[in-house]
Enzyme design. Sequence first.
Site, PDB file in Angstrom:
ATOM      1  N   SER A 220       0.791  -1.101   0.024  1.00  0.00           N
ATOM      2  CA  SER A 220      -0.047  -0.158  -0.119  1.00  0.00           C
ATOM      3  C   SER A 220       0.922   1.250   0.166  1.00  0.00           C
ATOM      4  O   SER A 220       2.030   1.225  -0.464  1.00  0.00           O
ATOM      5  CB  SER A 220      -0.948   0.073   1.026  1.00  0.00           C
ATOM      6  OG  SER A 220      -1.895   1.012   1.030  1.00  0.00           O
ATOM      7  N   ASN A 221       0.443   2.418   0.388  1.00  0.00           N
ATOM      8  CA  ASN A 221       0.977   3.528   0.332  1.00  0.00           C
ATOM      9  C   ASN A 221       0.626   4.458   1.615  1.00  0.00           C
ATOM     10  O   ASN A 221      -0.441   4.332   2.136  1.00  0.00           O
ATOM     11  CB  ASN A 221       1.184   4.358  -1.173  1.00  0.00           C
ATOM     12  CG  ASN A 221      -0.258   4.703  -1.354  1.00  0.00           C
ATOM     13  OD1 ASN A 221      -0.907   5.616  -0.754  1.00  0.00           O
ATOM     14  ND2 ASN A 221      -0.930   4.063  -2.248  1.00  0.00           N
ATOM     15  N   ARG A 222       1.283   5.532   1.619  1.00  0.00           N
ATOM     16  CA  ARG A 222       0.921   6.523   2.669  1.00  0.00           C
ATOM     17  C   ARG A 222      -0.293   7.344   2.529  1.00  0.00           C
ATOM     18  O   ARG A 222      -0.521   8.687   3.529  1.00  0.00           O
ATOM     19  CB  ARG A 222       2.189   7.518   3.203  1.00  0.00           C
ATOM     20  CG  ARG A 222       3.247   6.534   3.481  1.00  0.00           C
ATOM     21  CD  ARG A 222       4.520   7.461   3.409  1.00  0.00           C
ATOM     22  NE  ARG A 222       4.628   8.518   4.515  1.00  0.00           N
ATOM     23  CZ  ARG A 222       5.180   8.213   5.959  1.00  0.00           C
ATOM     24  NH1 ARG A 222       5.968   7.216   6.150  1.00  0.00           N
ATOM     25  NH2 ARG A 222       5.047   9.145   6.748  1.00  0.00           N
TER      26      ARG A 222
ATOM     27  N   ALA B  10      -4.746   7.313  -4.517  1.00  0.00           N
ATOM     28  CA  ALA B  10      -3.223   7.126  -4.830  1.00  0.00           C
ATOM     29  C   ALA B  10      -3.417   5.468  -4.910  1.00  0.00           C
ATOM     30  O   ALA B  10      -3.319   4.580  -4.084  1.00  0.00           O
ATOM     31  CB  ALA B  10      -2.449   7.079  -3.528  1.00  0.00           C
TER      32      ALA B  10
END
Length: 216
Positions: free
Chosen positions: A21-23, A88
């Site tokens: 995943s991402n922030r 995102a």
Amino acid sequence: MRLLITAGPTREPIDPVRFLSNRSSGRMGYALAEAAHAAGHEVILISGPVTISPPSGIQIIRVETAREMYDAVRTHLPGCTAAIFSAAVADYRPAHAATQKIKKSATTLTLELERTEDILGSVRSTFGFQGFLVGFAAETENLIPHAQDKLRRKGCDLIIANDVSQSGIGFDSLENEVTLCLPGGHSIPLPRQSKTALARELIAHISRLSSPHAPQ
Ligand code: CTP
């Protein structure tokens, strides 16, 4: 406007307990949804997993993976007059998610990744969307040329570009500073401000630009 907004990160499973995943916090997309609703627009928010509370009074569709977000966008886009892609989305996912938890054994582990669906890139070409199309471009260099290129490649009417090499703005931050990139090489820089204030300004711009009588 009847507005579809994507927000937040996606999660791409590695095994039943792990994911890529991402922030992304989802704050920019949620602030846009709230500002659009407050301005009297109808909003459908398609959201990846986030910890912030959803704005009240809007339809929210929760998804986890890029594939689920792609399917939700395809389902809900018809009938919308504008769409903002602020999620995102993971660009790659594990090619094979393990059905059982991966146990540690060797000292290194190699994951094979495959491309996910390009959701924004499918909106014109595959879904045949005719409404006002807005994408985001998070860049660390050559902000405006990269954003202008994305605008053309994905058939967008507007790209909201932000320089993610600067600390305190963009990903997982309360503030953002963006430049609006429009067809014909035009760009409008907006000052650094809270995502809530910026969202109100962006919705006002999108509402004006997407009106059939907007000056070009
Ligand atoms: N996006 C999307 N689906 C994806 C990846 C991105 O809908 N699988 C959307 C994002 O929500 C954003 C825009 O596309 O609005 C820009 O994403 P980005 O990853 O920066 O664009 P790319 O064309 O993939 O360019 P890059 O080579 O910089 O990754």
